[in-house]
Design an enzyme around this catalytic site. Structure first.
Site, PDB file in Angstrom:
ATOM      1  N   GLU A 127      28.977  45.882  44.010  1.00 55.90           N
ATOM      2  CA  GLU A 127      29.824  46.017  42.813  1.00 55.90           C
ATOM      3  C   GLU A 127      29.058  46.235  41.513  1.00 55.90           C
ATOM      4  O   GLU A 127      29.355  45.612  40.500  1.00 55.90           O
ATOM      5  CB  GLU A 127      30.735  44.785  42.675  1.00 55.90           C
ATOM      6  CG  GLU A 127      31.628  44.583  43.878  1.00 55.90           C
ATOM      7  CD  GLU A 127      32.614  43.422  43.707  1.00 55.90           C
ATOM      8  OE1 GLU A 127      32.509  42.696  42.712  1.00 55.90           O
ATOM      9  OE2 GLU A 127      33.482  43.262  44.582  1.00 55.90           O
ATOM     10  N   ASN A 169      27.575  48.572  48.249  1.00 57.34           N
ATOM     11  CA  ASN A 169      28.965  48.219  48.564  1.00 57.34           C
ATOM     12  C   ASN A 169      29.786  48.079  47.276  1.00 57.34           C
ATOM     13  O   ASN A 169      29.320  47.478  46.311  1.00 57.34           O
ATOM     14  CB  ASN A 169      28.949  46.862  49.303  1.00 57.34           C
ATOM     15  CG  ASN A 169      30.268  46.465  49.922  1.00 57.34           C
ATOM     16  OD1 ASN A 169      30.850  47.243  50.670  1.00 57.34           O
ATOM     17  ND2 ASN A 169      30.732  45.261  49.638  1.00 57.34           N
ATOM     18  N   HIS A 205      40.035  47.102  49.381  1.00 62.00           N
ATOM     19  CA  HIS A 205      41.085  46.127  49.099  1.00 62.00           C
ATOM     20  C   HIS A 205      42.260  46.927  48.547  1.00 62.00           C
ATOM     21  O   HIS A 205      42.267  47.302  47.372  1.00 62.00           O
ATOM     22  CB  HIS A 205      40.610  45.088  48.089  1.00 62.00           C
ATOM     23  CG  HIS A 205      39.463  44.264  48.595  1.00 62.00           C
ATOM     24  ND1 HIS A 205      39.598  43.378  49.638  1.00 62.00           N
ATOM     25  CD2 HIS A 205      38.166  44.196  48.212  1.00 62.00           C
ATOM     26  CE1 HIS A 205      38.435  42.791  49.876  1.00 62.00           C
ATOM     27  NE2 HIS A 205      37.542  43.271  49.029  1.00 62.00           N
ATOM     28  N   GLU A 232      35.583  45.652  53.679  1.00 63.92           N
ATOM     29  CA  GLU A 232      36.371  44.459  53.296  1.00 63.92           C
ATOM     30  C   GLU A 232      37.857  44.772  53.329  1.00 63.92           C
ATOM     31  O   GLU A 232      38.617  44.367  52.449  1.00 63.92           O
ATOM     32  CB  GLU A 232      35.962  43.972  51.893  1.00 63.92           C
ATOM     33  CG  GLU A 232      34.488  43.669  51.762  1.00 63.92           C
ATOM     34  CD  GLU A 232      34.089  43.078  50.413  1.00 63.92           C
ATOM     35  OE1 GLU A 232      34.966  42.614  49.661  1.00 63.92           O
ATOM     36  OE2 GLU A 232      32.875  43.087  50.127  1.00 63.92           O
ATOM     37  N   ASP A 234      41.612  45.010  53.431  1.00 66.05           N
ATOM     38  CA  ASP A 234      42.873  44.261  53.477  1.00 66.05           C
ATOM     39  C   ASP A 234      43.894  45.068  52.697  1.00 66.05           C
ATOM     40  O   ASP A 234      43.546  45.787  51.767  1.00 66.05           O
ATOM     41  CB  ASP A 234      42.746  42.806  52.990  1.00 66.05           C
ATOM     42  CG  ASP A 234      42.076  42.620  51.636  1.00 66.05           C
ATOM     43  OD1 ASP A 234      41.972  43.601  50.860  1.00 66.05           O
ATOM     44  OD2 ASP A 234      41.665  41.480  51.337  1.00 66.05           O
TER      45      ASP A 234
HETATM   46  C1  XIL Z   1      35.613  36.741  47.973  1.00 63.97           C
HETATM   47  C2  XIL Z   1      35.876  35.682  49.035  1.00 63.97           C
HETATM   48  O1  XIL Z   1      36.793  36.211  49.975  1.00 63.97           O
HETATM   49  C3  XIL Z   1      36.437  34.432  48.388  1.00 63.97           C
HETATM   50  O2  XIL Z   1      36.500  33.384  49.340  1.00 63.97           O
HETATM   51  C4  XIL Z   1      35.569  33.995  47.215  1.00 63.97           C
HETATM   52  O3  XIL Z   1      36.177  32.906  46.558  1.00 63.97           O
HETATM   53  C5  XIL Z   1      35.349  35.137  46.234  1.00 63.97           C
HETATM   54  O4  XIL Z   1      34.803  36.243  46.937  1.00 63.97           O
HETATM   55  N1  XIL Z   1      34.483  41.589  46.893  1.00 63.97           N
HETATM   56  C6  XIL Z   1      33.451  41.077  47.647  1.00 63.97           C
HETATM   57  C7  XIL Z   1      33.636  39.795  48.371  1.00 63.97           C
HETATM   58  O5  XIL Z   1      32.422  41.737  47.810  1.00 63.97           O
HETATM   59  O6  XIL Z   1      32.448  39.045  48.448  1.00 63.97           O
HETATM   60  C8  XIL Z   1      34.722  38.961  47.748  1.00 63.97           C
HETATM   61  O7  XIL Z   1      34.935  37.822  48.587  1.00 63.97           O
HETATM   62  C9  XIL Z   1      35.978  39.773  47.565  1.00 63.97           C
HETATM   63  C10 XIL Z   1      35.733  40.939  46.655  1.00 63.97           C
END
Ligand code: XIL
Length: 298
Positions: A127, A169, A205, A232, A234
């Site tokens: 990020e 990422n 996401h 990641e 969802d």
């Molecule tokens: C999130 C986790 O799912 C949570 O449990 C934590 O509180 C915060 O981080 N981008 C990412 C992940 O790269 O590491 C994040 O994970 C979600 C967004």
């Protein structure tokens, strides 16, 4: 095949999940994990605050739990994440300049060395690009140590664990847009100058829709000579959840260098997105229509 992992393996890919060490005692959770998935990512356990809570003192207990859960199940392990502006320990947040740069590179070296030879792919930097139209870097304490912090991190990670694939990422990169183009330009520059980078992770996401250029975006990165991974995933529950899961799956399968997909949790109740019900299994561990859509698409 009848499971996500086995179906993905038919085309040489993996299907993974982010998992939490604190949930490994839940038998429904571990049953689904061991049956369906052939890759794991630690949801929090390998982040900077978790692995180096005070400077120079490293704690790997929970990260090792995730690693061993994955390896004992024959799964790949994605390391996540060596450097990120978030979830830094307080001591790192208080540093700047060369002290922070040196601490950050030491962190990369130490953690990648601890896990040397065990990690399929590391999210070396997470990020680092800004949202919106600039296409530039996100302001952060790490960015303020100098624009070359990302390549320094990748070189340190390569030196520490030459076998791991090294990924950049990010999120909001779900199509061809200013942010993903900024990252694209960085990867192209790294490849041209020999900075080690092997893969780009697309967090994915997603809300209730998907950008029509999702697959084309994966493809343009793959054409630079890096693997791409959906890291990641969802998707907010709504009328289209199963369809969008299917679209994402097919997009990965259509890009030969898309090596695998990771969902960010197992059951809706395990998700960080409270109320979105964005995953493949409901809170009781039952397969949702989205699960069937993915299995059919793989
Ligand atoms: C999130 C986790 O799912 C949570 O449990 C934590 O509180 C915060 O981080 N981008 C990412 C992940 O790269 O590491 C994040 O994970 C979600 C967004």
């Amino acid at each position: 095949a009848s499971t996500l992992g086995a179906s993905a393996a038919q085309t040489g890919r993996y299907y993974g999940a982010a998992i939490a060490a604190g949930r490994l005692g839940d038998s429904t959770y571990t049953r689904i994990l061991n049956t369906e998935f052939n890759s794991v990512t630690p949801e929090n356990e390998m982040k900077w605050d978790a692995t180096e809570p005070s400077q120079g003192r490293f704690t790997y207990t929970n990260g090792d739990r995730i690693l061993n859960q994955g390896l004992s199940n024959g799964s790949k392990v994605r390391g996540h994440a060596l450097l990120w502006h978030a979830q830094q320990p307080g001591w790192a947040q208080a540093l700047s300049g060369s002290a922070l740069r040196n601490a950050a590179i030491n962190h990369v070296t130490q953690v990648a060395t601890h896990y040397k030879g065990k990690i399929y792919a590391w999210d070396v930097v997470n990020e680092a690009f800004a949202d919106g139209g600039s296409g530039g870097r996100r302001d952060s304490n790490l960015q303020r140590t100098g624009n070359d912090w990302i390549e320094a991190a990748f070189r340190a990670a390569r030196a520490a664990d030459p076998a791991a694939k090294l990924c950049y990422n990010d999120y909001n990169t779900d199509g061809i847009n200013a942010k993903s183009t900024g990252i694209f330009n960085m990867v192209r520059d790294f490849k041209s100058r020999g900075v080690p980078i092997d893969c780009v992770g697309f967090q994915s996401h997603l809300g209730t829709g998907i950008d029509s250029t999702y697959q084309a975006n994966l493809k343009r990165f793959a054409d630079l000579g890096v693997d791409v991974q959906i890291t990641e995933l969802d998707i907010e529950q709504g009328g289209n959840q199963a369809n969008i899961y299917s679209t994402v799956t097919k997009a990965c399968l259509a890009v030969s260098r898309c090596t695998g997909i990771t969902v960010w949790g197992i059951r809706d109740t395990d998700s960080w997105r409270t109320g979105a019900n964005p995953l493949l299994f409901d809170g009781s561990g039952n397969k949702k229509p989205a699960y069937t859509a993915v299995l059919n698409a793989l």
